[in-house]
Design a protein around this motif. Structure first.
Motif, PDB file in Angstrom:
ATOM      1  N   VAL A  14      22.314 -38.861-111.986  1.00 57.82           N
ATOM      2  CA  VAL A  14      22.495 -40.316-111.991  1.00 57.82           C
ATOM      3  C   VAL A  14      21.771 -40.922-110.799  1.00 57.82           C
ATOM      4  O   VAL A  14      21.937 -40.480-109.663  1.00 57.82           O
ATOM      5  CB  VAL A  14      23.988 -40.690-111.899  1.00 57.82           C
ATOM      6  N   HIS A  15      20.957 -41.943-111.060  1.00 57.32           N
ATOM      7  CA  HIS A  15      20.244 -42.652-110.013  1.00 57.32           C
ATOM      8  C   HIS A  15      21.125 -43.802-109.554  1.00 57.32           C
ATOM      9  O   HIS A  15      21.543 -44.623-110.373  1.00 57.32           O
ATOM     10  CB  HIS A  15      18.931 -43.185-110.596  1.00 57.32           C
ATOM     11  N   VAL A  26      22.281 -38.355-107.795  1.00 60.36           N
ATOM     12  CA  VAL A  26      23.323 -37.336-107.661  1.00 60.36           C
ATOM     13  C   VAL A  26      23.445 -36.586-108.971  1.00 60.36           C
ATOM     14  O   VAL A  26      23.317 -37.173-110.049  1.00 60.36           O
ATOM     15  CB  VAL A  26      24.700 -37.951-107.305  1.00 60.36           C
ATOM     16  N   ARG A  27      23.650 -35.284-108.861  1.00 57.40           N
ATOM     17  CA  ARG A  27      23.802 -34.479-110.061  1.00 57.40           C
ATOM     18  C   ARG A  27      25.286 -34.126-110.176  1.00 57.40           C
ATOM     19  O   ARG A  27      25.837 -33.503-109.267  1.00 57.40           O
ATOM     20  CB  ARG A  27      22.966 -33.208-109.948  1.00 57.40           C
ATOM     21  N   ARG A  74       9.465 -41.417-118.915  1.00 52.98           N
ATOM     22  CA  ARG A  74       8.799 -42.529-118.253  1.00 52.98           C
ATOM     23  C   ARG A  74       8.431 -42.189-116.821  1.00 52.98           C
ATOM     24  O   ARG A  74       8.052 -43.055-116.047  1.00 52.98           O
ATOM     25  CB  ARG A  74       9.705 -43.772-118.276  1.00 52.98           C
ATOM     26  N   GLY A  75       8.567 -40.912-116.469  1.00 53.85           N
ATOM     27  CA  GLY A  75       8.115 -40.490-115.155  1.00 53.85           C
ATOM     28  C   GLY A  75       9.179 -40.460-114.072  1.00 53.85           C
ATOM     29  O   GLY A  75       8.884 -40.191-112.915  1.00 53.85           O
ATOM     30  N   TYR A  76      10.440 -40.737-114.430  1.00 53.38           N
ATOM     31  CA  TYR A  76      11.488 -40.728-113.410  1.00 53.38           C
ATOM     32  C   TYR A  76      12.130 -39.344-113.342  1.00 53.38           C
ATOM     33  O   TYR A  76      12.057 -38.567-114.287  1.00 53.38           O
ATOM     34  CB  TYR A  76      12.560 -41.769-113.753  1.00 53.38           C
ATOM     35  N   ASP A  77      12.791 -39.072-112.220  1.00 55.82           N
ATOM     36  CA  ASP A  77      13.383 -37.745-112.052  1.00 55.82           C
ATOM     37  C   ASP A  77      14.902 -37.782-112.187  1.00 55.82           C
ATOM     38  O   ASP A  77      15.613 -37.028-111.528  1.00 55.82           O
ATOM     39  CB  ASP A  77      12.984 -37.146-110.693  1.00 55.82           C
ATOM     40  N   PHE A  78      15.426 -38.686-113.033  1.00 53.06           N
ATOM     41  CA  PHE A  78      16.860 -38.717-113.261  1.00 53.06           C
ATOM     42  C   PHE A  78      17.111 -38.987-114.745  1.00 53.06           C
ATOM     43  O   PHE A  78      16.178 -39.249-115.502  1.00 53.06           O
ATOM     44  CB  PHE A  78      17.532 -39.797-112.406  1.00 53.06           C
TER      45      PHE A  78
ATOM     46  N   SER B  13      32.398 -27.177-101.468  1.00 54.91           N
ATOM     47  CA  SER B  13      31.344 -26.413-102.136  1.00 54.91           C
ATOM     48  C   SER B  13      31.077 -26.964-103.533  1.00 54.91           C
ATOM     49  O   SER B  13      31.113 -26.244-104.498  1.00 54.91           O
ATOM     50  CB  SER B  13      31.802 -24.961-102.219  1.00 54.91           C
ATOM     51  N   ASP B  14      30.822 -28.292-103.580  1.00 56.78           N
ATOM     52  CA  ASP B  14      30.510 -28.912-104.863  1.00 56.78           C
ATOM     53  C   ASP B  14      31.663 -28.762-105.849  1.00 56.78           C
ATOM     54  O   ASP B  14      31.447 -28.477-107.020  1.00 56.78           O
ATOM     55  CB  ASP B  14      29.246 -28.281-105.453  1.00 56.78           C
TER      56      ASP B  14
END
Lengths: 120, 121
Positions: A14-15, A26-27, A74-78, B13-14
């Motif tokens: 998530v951007h 954040v992932r 579209r070239g984004y990393d999220f 730890s996540d």
């Protein structure tokens, strides 16, 4: 042509801003994303059917972003942003609600699609 | 007076490992602070907080239908975390999950603070 089935990912990136805004990504686990987005967009005191309908809509929207790879193509990393101007709300680190969490857990594998399409 | 509850879950730890004996402080306006420790699963017991009646959240345009608290989590060896604006609704249990980051003993203890923006639907 091989049909690609929609899937529920383990995690989603998530951007934390508008797509072109310089903001962190954040992932997070996908179920947490769903619980957080639902907690940010509805009140837990609403009717059960209203909560279920909203969770299905939020889930379908997010799964569509994943399935179509909307941002990466579209070239984004999220995978999705956290702003309702472009996507749906997600407040990183916020609390969630027990009843919405339970409903999200039940419905995380369910999405809405148009007749004749498999895409969420 | 209607009330909701809040439960705090502390991990590191996540979010893989629960943290026992983390000191949780819950602050609300006009109430004394509530302090407790997490158990071996990293959880607190649910704590009741007064909240506005549920009828206030059913229609648009009503005043804020939830009460807010501030949650602070402290544990030796980890960075202190604070969450403000945590929403408590009546008859609902709020779950605040917090993941702590380990710090070296030589680093000063800073407080990581995240605020939840007000949610008026």
């Amino acid at each position: 042509m091989v049909a690609i089935f929609p899937f529920v990912p383990e995690e989603i990136t998530v951007h934390l801003g508008a797509p072109n805004e310089d903001a962190p990504n954040v992932r997070v686990p996908y179920l947490y994303y769903l619980q957080n987005a639902a907690a940010s967009e509805i009140y837990p005191t609403w009717e059960l059917s209203a909560i279920r309908a909203n969770v299905l809509a939020i889930n379908s929207y997010a799964l569509n972003r994943i399935y179509t790879q909307y941002y990466p193509t579209r070239g984004y990393d999220f995978d999705i942003t956290n702003t309702t101007a472009y996507d749906q709300a997600f407040v990183n680190g916020r609390s969630t609600f027990e009843n919405i969490d339970r409903i999200a857990q039940e419905l995380v594998g369910t999405y809405i699609r148009r007749q004749g399409n498999i895409e969420p | 007076m209607t009330a909701g509850t809040i439960l705090v879950a502390v991990t590191t730890s996540d979010a893989q490992i629960p943290i026992e004996d983390a000191e949780i402080t819950i602050e609300q306006s006009a109430q004394p602070d509530y302090r407790t420790l997490t158990d071996e699963s990293g959880l607190t017991l649910p704590f009741a907080v007064a909240a506005p009646p549920a009828s206030e959240s059913k229609n648009p345009g009503t005043p804020t239908p939830y009460s807010t608290v501030t949650v602070t989590v402290r544990r030796d060896g980890y960075e202190t975390e604070r969450r403000t604006g945590v929403q408590i609704f009546p008859g609902t249990q709020t779950r605040q999950r917090i993941s702590l980051m380990p710090v070296l003993p030589t680093m000063p203890d800073q407080i990581e603070s995240e605020a939840t923006p007000p949610q008026n639907l």
